[in-house]
Write a protein that holds these residues in place. Structure first.
Motif, PDB file in Angstrom:
ATOM      1  N   ALA A 257       0.949  -1.996   0.232  1.00  0.00           N
ATOM      2  CA  ALA A 257       0.425  -0.160  -0.387  1.00  0.00           C
ATOM      3  C   ALA A 257       0.742   1.066   0.591  1.00  0.00           C
ATOM      4  O   ALA A 257       0.582   1.987  -0.865  1.00  0.00           O
ATOM      5  CB  ALA A 257      -0.981  -0.027   1.503  1.00  0.00           C
ATOM      6  N   PHE A 258       1.919   0.962   0.702  1.00  0.00           N
ATOM      7  CA  PHE A 258       2.841   2.275   0.411  1.00  0.00           C
ATOM      8  C   PHE A 258       3.296   2.343  -0.809  1.00  0.00           C
ATOM      9  O   PHE A 258       3.410   4.084  -1.605  1.00  0.00           O
ATOM     10  CB  PHE A 258       4.054   2.338   1.756  1.00  0.00           C
ATOM     11  N   LEU A 259       3.608   1.227  -1.227  1.00  0.00           N
ATOM     12  CA  LEU A 259       4.120   1.629  -2.639  1.00  0.00           C
ATOM     13  C   LEU A 259       3.249   1.829  -3.890  1.00  0.00           C
ATOM     14  O   LEU A 259       3.263   3.016  -4.456  1.00  0.00           O
ATOM     15  CB  LEU A 259       5.042  -0.121  -3.617  1.00  0.00           C
ATOM     16  N   ASP A 260       1.989   1.680  -3.807  1.00  0.00           N
ATOM     17  CA  ASP A 260       0.803   2.235  -4.375  1.00  0.00           C
ATOM     18  C   ASP A 260       0.691   3.746  -4.141  1.00  0.00           C
ATOM     19  O   ASP A 260       1.003   4.654  -5.469  1.00  0.00           O
ATOM     20  CB  ASP A 260      -0.289   1.755  -3.929  1.00  0.00           C
ATOM     21  N   THR A 261       1.310   4.324  -3.041  1.00  0.00           N
ATOM     22  CA  THR A 261       0.561   5.212  -2.541  1.00  0.00           C
ATOM     23  C   THR A 261       2.188   6.408  -3.248  1.00  0.00           C
ATOM     24  O   THR A 261       1.460   7.243  -3.600  1.00  0.00           O
ATOM     25  CB  THR A 261       0.734   5.497  -0.825  1.00  0.00           C
ATOM     26  N   GLU A 262       2.898   6.176  -2.793  1.00  0.00           N
ATOM     27  CA  GLU A 262       4.456   6.821  -4.043  1.00  0.00           C
ATOM     28  C   GLU A 262       3.764   6.219  -5.405  1.00  0.00           C
ATOM     29  O   GLU A 262       3.859   7.940  -5.619  1.00  0.00           O
ATOM     30  CB  GLU A 262       5.355   5.958  -3.603  1.00  0.00           C
ATOM     31  N   LEU A 263       3.682   5.737  -5.676  1.00  0.00           N
ATOM     32  CA  LEU A 263       3.035   5.685  -7.220  1.00  0.00           C
ATOM     33  C   LEU A 263       1.989   5.930  -7.781  1.00  0.00           C
ATOM     34  O   LEU A 263       2.555   7.504  -8.473  1.00  0.00           O
ATOM     35  CB  LEU A 263       2.847   4.083  -7.784  1.00  0.00           C
ATOM     36  N   SER A 264       0.880   6.699  -6.883  1.00  0.00           N
ATOM     37  CA  SER A 264      -0.295   7.519  -7.339  1.00  0.00           C
ATOM     38  C   SER A 264       0.687   8.397  -7.014  1.00  0.00           C
ATOM     39  O   SER A 264       0.010   9.938  -8.094  1.00  0.00           O
ATOM     40  CB  SER A 264      -0.941   6.915  -6.922  1.00  0.00           C
ATOM     41  N   GLN A 265       1.400   9.599  -6.573  1.00  0.00           N
ATOM     42  CA  GLN A 265       1.617  10.171  -5.958  1.00  0.00           C
ATOM     43  C   GLN A 265       2.447  11.025  -7.089  1.00  0.00           C
ATOM     44  O   GLN A 265       2.417  12.057  -7.551  1.00  0.00           O
ATOM     45  CB  GLN A 265       2.243  10.846  -4.888  1.00  0.00           C
ATOM     46  N   LEU A 266       3.305  10.394  -7.914  1.00  0.00           N
ATOM     47  CA  LEU A 266       4.343  10.467  -8.854  1.00  0.00           C
ATOM     48  C   LEU A 266       3.681   9.925 -10.055  1.00  0.00           C
ATOM     49  O   LEU A 266       3.885  11.020 -11.000  1.00  0.00           O
ATOM     50  CB  LEU A 266       5.487   9.209  -9.266  1.00  0.00           C
ATOM     51  N   ARG A 267       2.423   9.639 -10.140  1.00  0.00           N
ATOM     52  CA  ARG A 267       1.328   9.830 -11.380  1.00  0.00           C
ATOM     53  C   ARG A 267       0.723  11.247 -11.675  1.00  0.00           C
ATOM     54  O   ARG A 267       0.397  11.567 -12.367  1.00  0.00           O
ATOM     55  CB  ARG A 267       0.236   8.684 -11.280  1.00  0.00           C
ATOM     56  N   ALA A 268       0.706  11.223  -9.984  1.00  0.00           N
ATOM     57  CA  ALA A 268      -0.318  12.724  -9.723  1.00  0.00           C
ATOM     58  C   ALA A 268       1.109  13.964 -10.995  1.00  0.00           C
ATOM     59  O   ALA A 268       0.431  14.587 -10.920  1.00  0.00           O
ATOM     60  CB  ALA A 268      -0.785  13.059  -8.362  1.00  0.00           C
ATOM     61  N   MET A 269       2.149  14.100  -9.834  1.00  0.00           N
ATOM     62  CA  MET A 269       2.909  14.416  -9.930  1.00  0.00           C
ATOM     63  C   MET A 269       3.194  14.999 -11.905  1.00  0.00           C
ATOM     64  O   MET A 269       3.702  15.930 -12.923  1.00  0.00           O
ATOM     65  CB  MET A 269       4.451  14.444  -9.698  1.00  0.00           C
ATOM     66  N   VAL A 272       0.318  16.165 -13.043  1.00  0.00           N
ATOM     67  CA  VAL A 272      -0.245  18.160 -12.983  1.00  0.00           C
ATOM     68  C   VAL A 272       0.911  19.394 -13.302  1.00  0.00           C
ATOM     69  O   VAL A 272       1.146  20.176 -13.953  1.00  0.00           O
ATOM     70  CB  VAL A 272      -0.070  18.320 -11.393  1.00  0.00           C
ATOM     71  N   ILE A 273       2.408  18.637 -12.762  1.00  0.00           N
ATOM     72  CA  ILE A 273       3.609  19.455 -13.318  1.00  0.00           C
ATOM     73  C   ILE A 273       4.293  19.654 -14.038  1.00  0.00           C
ATOM     74  O   ILE A 273       4.505  21.261 -15.346  1.00  0.00           O
ATOM     75  CB  ILE A 273       4.441  19.200 -12.064  1.00  0.00           C
ATOM     76  N   PRO A 274       4.285  18.703 -14.977  1.00  0.00           N
ATOM     77  CA  PRO A 274       4.469  19.257 -16.601  1.00  0.00           C
ATOM     78  C   PRO A 274       4.107  20.372 -17.342  1.00  0.00           C
ATOM     79  O   PRO A 274       4.466  21.271 -18.258  1.00  0.00           O
ATOM     80  CB  PRO A 274       4.936  18.379 -17.262  1.00  0.00           C
ATOM     81  N   LEU A 451       3.882  26.945  -4.494  1.00  0.00           N
ATOM     82  CA  LEU A 451       5.404  27.058  -3.719  1.00  0.00           C
ATOM     83  C   LEU A 451       4.166  27.069  -2.829  1.00  0.00           C
ATOM     84  O   LEU A 451       4.721  26.231  -1.788  1.00  0.00           O
ATOM     85  CB  LEU A 451       5.584  28.609  -3.610  1.00  0.00           C
ATOM     86  N   ILE A 452       2.941  27.449  -2.280  1.00  0.00           N
ATOM     87  CA  ILE A 452       2.212  27.157  -1.692  1.00  0.00           C
ATOM     88  C   ILE A 452       1.923  25.557  -1.495  1.00  0.00           C
ATOM     89  O   ILE A 452       1.305  25.737  -0.054  1.00  0.00           O
ATOM     90  CB  ILE A 452       0.526  27.216  -2.159  1.00  0.00           C
ATOM     91  N   THR A 453       1.912  24.880  -2.202  1.00  0.00           N
ATOM     92  CA  THR A 453       0.966  23.314  -2.614  1.00  0.00           C
ATOM     93  C   THR A 453       2.072  22.546  -2.647  1.00  0.00           C
ATOM     94  O   THR A 453       1.998  21.970  -2.108  1.00  0.00           O
ATOM     95  CB  THR A 453       0.510  22.943  -3.927  1.00  0.00           C
ATOM     96  N   SER A 454       3.378  23.590  -1.978  1.00  0.00           N
ATOM     97  CA  SER A 454       5.135  22.729  -1.964  1.00  0.00           C
ATOM     98  C   SER A 454       5.367  22.831  -0.393  1.00  0.00           C
ATOM     99  O   SER A 454       5.636  22.272   0.331  1.00  0.00           O
ATOM    100  CB  SER A 454       6.101  22.005  -2.440  1.00  0.00           C
ATOM    101  N   SER A 733      -3.863  22.127  -3.146  1.00  0.00           N
ATOM    102  CA  SER A 733      -3.379  22.061  -2.056  1.00  0.00           C
ATOM    103  C   SER A 733      -4.346  20.974  -1.585  1.00  0.00           C
ATOM    104  O   SER A 733      -4.583  19.901  -1.089  1.00  0.00           O
ATOM    105  CB  SER A 733      -3.021  23.265  -1.326  1.00  0.00           C
ATOM    106  N   VAL A 734      -5.972  21.576  -1.941  1.00  0.00           N
ATOM    107  CA  VAL A 734      -6.757  20.574  -1.488  1.00  0.00           C
ATOM    108  C   VAL A 734      -6.695  19.021  -2.029  1.00  0.00           C
ATOM    109  O   VAL A 734      -6.453  18.180  -1.768  1.00  0.00           O
ATOM    110  CB  VAL A 734      -8.504  21.414  -1.838  1.00  0.00           C
ATOM    111  N   LEU A 735      -6.260  19.624  -3.069  1.00  0.00           N
ATOM    112  CA  LEU A 735      -6.565  18.463  -4.541  1.00  0.00           C
ATOM    113  C   LEU A 735      -5.298  17.705  -3.725  1.00  0.00           C
ATOM    114  O   LEU A 735      -5.492  16.432  -4.366  1.00  0.00           O
ATOM    115  CB  LEU A 735      -5.852  18.632  -5.912  1.00  0.00           C
ATOM    116  N   VAL A 736      -4.203  18.057  -3.467  1.00  0.00           N
ATOM    117  CA  VAL A 736      -3.216  16.978  -2.959  1.00  0.00           C
ATOM    118  C   VAL A 736      -2.904  16.644  -2.076  1.00  0.00           C
ATOM    119  O   VAL A 736      -3.390  15.305  -1.895  1.00  0.00           O
ATOM    120  CB  VAL A 736      -1.748  17.972  -2.977  1.00  0.00           C
ATOM    121  N   ALA A 737      -4.471  16.691  -0.637  1.00  0.00           N
ATOM    122  CA  ALA A 737      -4.462  16.670   0.501  1.00  0.00           C
ATOM    123  C   ALA A 737      -5.765  15.216   0.052  1.00  0.00           C
ATOM    124  O   ALA A 737      -5.882  14.110   0.851  1.00  0.00           O
ATOM    125  CB  ALA A 737      -5.324  17.352   1.185  1.00  0.00           C
ATOM    126  N   GLN A 738      -6.138  15.772  -0.915  1.00  0.00           N
ATOM    127  CA  GLN A 738      -7.582  14.858  -1.136  1.00  0.00           C
ATOM    128  C   GLN A 738      -6.675  13.499  -1.979  1.00  0.00           C
ATOM    129  O   GLN A 738      -6.893  12.697  -1.554  1.00  0.00           O
ATOM    130  CB  GLN A 738      -8.125  14.817  -1.506  1.00  0.00           C
TER     131      GLN A 738
END
Lengths: 791, 242
Positions: A257-269, A272-274, A451-454, A733-738
C-alpha cells in the motif's frame, strides 16, 4: 559550400541575439521535461521493479492470520477454486536486544520451510545463505536492519522468543517482498534500526511456540482468473474456527500500500506539474514570437514579395521555435536523468528492492520531446499564422497605429483619478492587451501556487505531529502483550521501572460491514476517560468513549458509507466469531490508519469475555527510560514495544529531509517560471515601447521615472497574480491533500498565513530581480537613434 | 515683422570650437568640425543644410541629448559639455522643448494627456488646455494620436514642447513628414509660440523655403557652419513657398 540557407543563418543569428529570452523560455521548458522524465521515469522504475521483484519472489496475493490453525486445513485451502499456491507459516512479533542499543527493537519472526523455498513470499538472498537444517540458532535478517546495525553473516544478536532469550546467528541477509517498505508497530516511517524481520526454520519455531502441526499465518497466490472475493470469503470460513482475523488482498498489505501511495503521487505529479510548465512555455513562445514577427513584419513582406512561399516562412519560424525547444529539452533531459538517479537512490533508502534501475528507455525522451515540441508549436501557431496572413504589400508598410481606450482618464471632469500620466500610460497598455495581461498574471500566479502547494506540507506535518503525538497518542511507549491477559496485568505494567502512568487497552481484530462494503480493522478499546492516549472528535477535542456503541474515523465511516446513528455489522475475530450490529455513536479524527474505538466495557460485552487487556500505553520518566528498556527486554509477556517518542523524532527527521528536498526543487522551479515570465514580459514591453520610453527620457524624465512605467505595468500584474496564486495554490493543496489520503494516512489541509506570505515573497523577489535586469536596459536607451525612426 | 528680437545682445547659447566624432566600427565619422555659434535670447534661428551636414548633431548637443567630443557649449554661461547625465536630464526637463519629425507622441495618451505628461513635472507650466489652444487644437484635446492627422499630431507635439514655458525650443525637421499646407500650419504655430513666449527657437530643416521666417539662418556643410545670414525682413509662414 555553406550548408546553411540564408533563412537558416537568420535563425542562428536570431537565436544569438535573443539568447537571454530564448534561454528563459528554454529553462521553463526544461523544468517541464525534467519533471516529466523524473516522475514518469521514477514511476516506471518503481512499478517495473515491483512487478519483477514480486514475480521473482512469488509475493502473495491473499494474506490471512489466525490464532492457531491445524496444518491439515492447508489441503482445503489449496483446494479453493483459483488458489495456485499456499504457504502456511508461523509469524510472531518479537523483541530484539542489540548490544549497545538501549532501547529494544521489535521484529517479526517468520518461519520458512526447513527444506526448499517457500511456495509463496520467497526470500531474495543478498549475502550469506539460508539457515542450514539442524542449525537451530541460525536465522536470516532483512537487509535494511542488517545495514543499520552493520550486521554481516556470522554475527549474532539476542531475541526474546516466547519468553526465552535466544542468541541467533545470522546465516544470511535477505530481502522480502513483504517488507519492501518495512515499517514497525507504531511507526509512521521506516526505522531500520528499530525494526527487523527475522526468518528461521519452521521446525525451530514449531518448538519455540508450541505450534507443531499448526500455523498462524497463511499467504496464497492465485491463478489468473481467480475470483479474489470468493477466495477471501472461503479462506475466512476455513480459518474462522481457528481465530482467523480476516483475509485481505495486496491492496491492504502495508508494504504494498505504501508503494501504491508513492506511485499514485508520482503519477499525479506527471499529470500536474509538466503541463504547468509546458503551458507557460507555450505562452512565452507566443509572446516572443509575436514580438519578433512584429519587428520583422517588413522583412516578411519582402520575403513574400521576392517569392518565398507561406510554407517556407511558416517553416522558418517553426524551426526557430523548435530550436529553442531543443535547448530546453536537452537541459531538461540531462537534469531529469541526473535527478532521476538521485530519486532512485532516495528510493533505495526507503524501499528494499534488490535493484532499482531508473528507467531511461528512449521512449521516455521521445515522449518528452514530442510533448514539448507540440506545446511550443501550439504557442507559436497563432503568431506565425498572423505573419503569413498579411499580403506582402501590406506587410511592408508599418502597422496601423495602436488604438487605446480612454480609461483611467486623469483629465475627465468631476471625479479625478489620482494617477500621473506615466501611470495612465502603464495602465492603458495593460488594458490594451487584455489576453496577454491575463496570461502574464496567470503565469506569475502559477509559481505562487506551486510554492503554496509544496510549502503547505510543513504546516500540515506540524499539525499532524501535534495532533498525533501531543493530542491523541501522548504515551511514550505502547507495550503489547504476547496474548491478551487479565486486567490485573496493568498493575504489573505500572510497577515497571520509570512508568509514571499506564492505561490498558484491548485490541481485537474485526471485520466491519455495511452491505457489500467491508473493512478488516482492529477495534481498540480503552477506559471511557483516558488521559495518556485520547480519541479526538472532528474538532480535535478529546472525547470520552461511550459505554456502548462504536466510534469510527471519518475515512472509515465514509468508506463504509455509515453515519452516526447507523448500525455497524461487526464480526469479531477473537475465536468466537460473534457477529453483531453495533450502533455507530460518533465519527472521530485521525490522520493515521483506519481506526475503530470502543470503551472496554462495550467491547467486553460484545465479545462475551470481560476483563482482558492486550497491552498498555505508558508515560515514562525520561531519566529512567534505559531501566524500562532493560526490563522490557527481560519480560516474556511483552511481545512488542512501540516507542512513540522515537517514532515522532524519526518521523519529523524523515519528513523534514524529504520536504527539504522537495522545497529546494519547487523553489527552484518557481523562480525559473517567475524569471521566464517576468523577464520576457519586461523585455517585450521594452521592445514595444522603446520609442515612447526614449521620448520620455528626451523630454527630461529621469531613468527612474521612465522605468516606473514599466515597473507599474509589471507591478500591477505581479500584485494581481498574488491573490490569484493563493486561490490556485489553495485549490491545488486541496487536491493534493485529497490525492494523498490513503487508508494508511492522510495529510490534513493546513495552510498557515505565513505560507501564503513566503510563497508570495519568493515570487515577488524573483520578479523584482528579473525586472531590475531589464531596467538596466532603460539606462542604456539610445536617445538619438529612436528619434530619427518611425514606429 | 520685427527684424530682431528685443534682447538681441544677450546670447543664450555660446558654442565654441565644437567637434563631434562618431566611432562606428572601424570608421570614424566627423559629424561636427569646429562649430562656432551664438544663439540670441528669444530669436528664431533656422539651421539649414543637406543630410549629414551636422545640423542634427549640433541640435542634439544643444538639447543635452549628446556631448561634444571637444569644444564648449555654454547655456546661459553654464558649460553643458561637462554636465553629468543627471544634470543633462534636469536641463532638458527644465529648459528645453523638443519637436521632432515623427512627433513622438505617446499613443496611449490623449492630446491633453500628452501635454499634461510634461506639465506634471514642470516648475511653472501653462495649463495643457492653454498650450493646446496656442496651437489651435482646443477642440481636439481628448483625441488619441491615432485619431489625429499628421499636422494635428505635430501641433500636439509643439503644445507639449512649449507647455512648460521652455527657454529653448528645438525643432528637428518639424515639417519633414507633412504636406505643404499642413507644414505651413505647423510653422505658424511655431512662429506664434516664439513671438508669444519668447522661447529661443531653433528649427532644423533642409527645406530652404523656410529660412525666411527666421531672424537668422545658419547654413551647414560638412560639419561646419558655412554661412550665417540675418534676415532683415522676415516673411509670414503662410508666404513660404514649399
Amino acid at each position: 559550400m555553406n550548408p546553411l540557407s540564408m533563412l537558416d543563418r537568420k535563425i542562428v543569428r536570431d537565436l544569438v541575439r535573443l539568447w537571454a529570452q530564448s534561454l528563459a523560455v528554454a529553462l521553463v521548458m526544461a523544468c517541464g521535461v525534467m519533471t516529466l522524465i523524473l516522475a514518469l521515469g521514477a514511476a516506471r522504475a518503481l512499478d517495473d521493479t515491483r512487478t519483477a521483484f514480486y514475480d521473482r519472489t512469488r509475493f502473495g496475493e491473499i494474506f490471512a492470520s489466525a490464532t492457531r490453525a491445524p496444518e491439515s486445513i492447508k489441503a482445503a485451502i489449496s483446494a479453493i477454486d483459483g488458489v495456485s499456491a499456499v504457504a502456511t507459516r508461523i509469524v510472531n512479533p518479537v523483541i530484539i536486544d542489540i548490544t549497545g542499543m538501549a532501547e529494544p527493537a521489535t521484529g517479526m519472526l517468520i518461519s520458512i520451510p526447513d527444506h526448499g523455498d517457500p511456495a509463496v513470499n520467497r526470500l531474495y538472498l543478498r549475502s550469506g545463505r539460508l539457515p542450514e537444517p539442524g542449525r537451530d540458532n541460525e536465522a536470516t535478517v532483512i537487509e535494511a536492519f542488517a545495514e543499520a546495525h552493520g550486521f554481516r553473516p556470522g554475527d549474532t544478536f539476542d531475541v526474546l522468543i516466547n519468553g526465552r532469550k535466544r542468541s541467533l546467528s545470522i546465516s544470511g541477509i535477505v530481502l522480502s517482498p513483504e517488507y519492501v517498505y518495512a515499517i514497525g508497530p507504531g511507526d509512521m516511517v521506516p526505522d531500520q534500526k528499530r525494526f527487523g524481520v527475522i526468518h528461521m526454520h519452521r521446525s525451530v519455531l514449531d518448538g519455540a511456540y508450541d505450534m507443531k502441526g499448526a500455523f498462524n499465518d497463511v499467504s496464497l497466490t492465485l491463478s489468473r482468473y481467480a475470483d479474489r472475493k470468493d477466495v477471501i470469503a472461503r479462506l475466512d470460513r476455513l480459518l474462522e474456527p481457528h481465530g482467523g482475523t480476516g483475509a485481505y488482498g495486496r491492496k491492504e498489505h502495508v508494504s504494498d500500500a505504501f508503494l501504491d501511495t508513492e506511485l499514485s503521487q508520482l503519477r499525479a505529479m506527471t499529470q500536474v506539474i509538466p503541463p504547468i510548465f509546458l503551458f507557460i512555455a507555450a505562452f512565452l513562445i507566443n509572446m516572443i514570437l509575436s514580438r519578433l514577427i512584429a519587428l520583422e513584419r517588413e522583412q516578411i513582406g519582402l520575403l513574400k514579395a521576392v517569392g518565398y512561399t507561406n510554407a517556407a516562412i511558416t517553416w522558418h519560424y517553426a524551426k526557430l521555435t523548435l530550436a529553442i525547444s531543443l535547448v530546453g529539452i536537452t537541459i531538461g533531459a540531462v537534469a531529469g536523468t541526473r535527478l532521476g538517479h538521485g530519486m532512485a537512490s532516495l528510493y533505495g533508502e526507503f524501499y528494499s528492492f534488490p535493484f532499482l534501475v531508473f528507467s531511461q528507455k528512449p521512449d521516455l525522451y521521445v515522449i518528452s520531446t514530442l510533448v514539448t515540441f507540440a506545446a511550443a508549436l501550439a504557442g507559436a501557431a497563432n503568431a506565425i499564422h498572423g505573419a503569413v496572413q498579411l499580403p506582402p504589400a501590406v506587410a511592408m508598410r508599418p502597422p496601423a497605429p495602436t488604438r487605446y481606450r480612454n480609461l483611467f482618464n486623469a483629465s475627465a471632469g468631476g471625479f479625478r483619478l489620482p494617477f500621473s500620466q506615466l501611470t495612465v500610460m502603464a495602465l492603458r497598455h495593460l488594458v490594451r492587451w487584455p489576453l496577454r495581461t491575463a496570461l502574464t498574471t496567470l503565469g506569475t500566479a502559477l509559481p505562487v501556487a506551486l510554492l503554496i502547494t509544496s510549502l503547505f506540507a510543513f504546516d500540515s506535518v506540524e499539525h499532524m505531529i501535534d495532533t498525533i503525538w501531543f493530542q491523541a497518542d501522548r504515551q511514550d511507549a505502547t507495550l503489547t502483550f504476547a496474548s491478551d491477559r487479565s486486567g490485573d496485568a496493568i498493575r504489573e505494567v505500572s510497577r515497571l521501572p520509570g512508568v509514571m502512568a499506564a492505561e490498558p487497552f484491548r485490541a481485537t481484530a474485526a471485520t466491519l460491514r455495511n452491505g457489500h462494503r467491508s473493512r478488516n480493522i482492529q477495534i481498540l478499546a480503552s477506559d471511557p476517560v483516558t488521559d495518556v492516549s485520547r480519541v479526538l472528535d472532528r474538532e480535535f477535542a478529546a472525547i470520552a468513549l461511550p459505554p456502548a456503541g462504536i466510534l469510527l474515523t471519518e475515512r472509515l465511516a465514509r468508506h463504509l458509507e455509515l453515519m452516526a446513528g447507523d448500525q455497524v455489522d461487526t464480526e469479531l475475530h477473537d475465536g468466537q466469531g460473534r457477529r453483531v450490529l453495533v450502533p455507530l455513536v460518533g465519527v472521530t479524527n485521525s490522520y493515521v490508519g483506519l481506526n475503530a474505538n470502543m470503551s472496554r466495557q462495550a467491547l467486553d460485552r460484545l465479545s462475551g469475555r470481560g476483563g482482558l487487556i492486550s497491552g498498555a500505553r505508558v508515560i515514562v520518566d525520561e531519566s529512567r527510560l534505559d531501566d524500562l528498556y532493560a526490563e522490557v527486554k527481560q519480560t516474556p509477556a511483552i511481545a512488542s514495544v512501540a516507542l512513540q517518542g522515537i517514532s515522532r523524532q524519526r518521523f519529523r527527521a524523515v519528513i523534514e529531509e524529504n520536504i527539504g528536498i522537495s522545497i529546494t526543487i519547487y523553489v527552484t522551479l518557481a523562480v525559473i517560471i517567475t524569471f521566464g515570465v517576468i523577464y520576457n514580459s519586461a523585455r517585450i514591453q521594452l521592445s514595444e515601447r522603446a520609442r515612447e520610453l526614449t521620448s520620455l527620457r528626451v523630454f527630461g524624465f529621469t531613468s527612474g521615472e521612465v522605468s516606473s512605467v514599466l515597473m507599474t505595468e509589471l507591478g500591477v500584474m505581479v500584485i494581481l497574480a498574488q491573490p490569484l496564486g493563493w486561490l490556485i495554490g489553495h485549490t491545488f493543496s486541496v487536491l493534493v491533500a485529497q490525492g494523498f489520503a490513503t487508508d494508511l494516512f492522510r495529510i490534513p489541509l493546513i495552510i498557515n498565513p505565513s505560507t501564503y506570505a513566503v510563497s508570495s515573497l519568493i515570487v515577488l523577489s524573483g520578479a523584482l530581480v528579473s525586472a531590475l535586469i531589464v531596467r538596466r536596459r532603460i539606462d542604456r536607451l539610445d536617445l538619438i537613434r529612436v528619434l530619427k525612426t518611425r514606429d | 515683422m520685427e527684424p530682431e528680437p528685443a534682447s538681441k545682445t544677450s546670447a543664450i547659447f555660446e558654442i565654441t570650437g565644437v567637434t563631434k566624432i562618431y566611432q562606428t566600427g572601424e570608421v570614424e565619422v566627423r559629424a561636427l568640425n569646429g562649430v562656432e555659434l551664438k544663439l540670441q535670447r528669444g530669436e528664431m534661428a533656422v539651421l539649414l543644410g543637406p543630410s549629414g551636414s551636422g545640423k542634427s548633431t549640433l541640435l542634439n548637443i544643444i538639447g543635452g541629448l549628446d556631448r561634444p567630443t571637444s569644444g564648449s557649449v555654454k547655456f546661459k554661461g553654464e558649460e553643458l559639455a561637462a554636465a553629468s547625465d543627471r544634470e543633462l536630464t534636469l536641463y532638458r526637463r527644465n529648459h528645453v522643448g523638443f519637436v521632432f519629425q515623427f512627433y513622438n507622441l505617446i499613443p496611449s495618451l490623449t492630446a491633453w494627456e500628452n501635454v499634461a505628461l510634461i506639465t506634471e513635472v514642470a516648475t511653472s507650466p501653462m495649463s495643457p488646455a492653454d498650450a493646446l489652444a496656442l496651437v489651435g487644437l482646443e477642440n481636439r484635446m481628448h483625441h488619441f494620436p491615432a485619431q489625429l492627422s499628421g499636422g494635428e499630431q505635430q501641433r500636439v507635439a509643439i503644445a507639449r514642447a512649449i507647455a512648460k514655458r521652455p527657454e529653448v525650443l528645438l525643432c528637428d525637421e518639424p515639417t519633414g513628414a507633412l504636406d505643404s499646407a499642413t507644414g505651413i500650419i505647423v510653422l505658424e504655430a511655431l512662429a506664434r509660440v516664439n513671438a508669444e513666449t519668447g522661447a529661443t527657437t531653433a528649427i532644423i530643416t533642409h527645406n530652404a523655403g523656410i529660412r525666411k521666417i527666421a531672424h537668422r539662418v545658419y547654413s551647414f556643410l560638412d560639419g561646419r557652419i558655412a554661412s550665417c545670414v540675418v534676415n532683415e525682413v522676415r516673411i509670414q509662414p503662410s508666404e513660404v513657398s514649399w
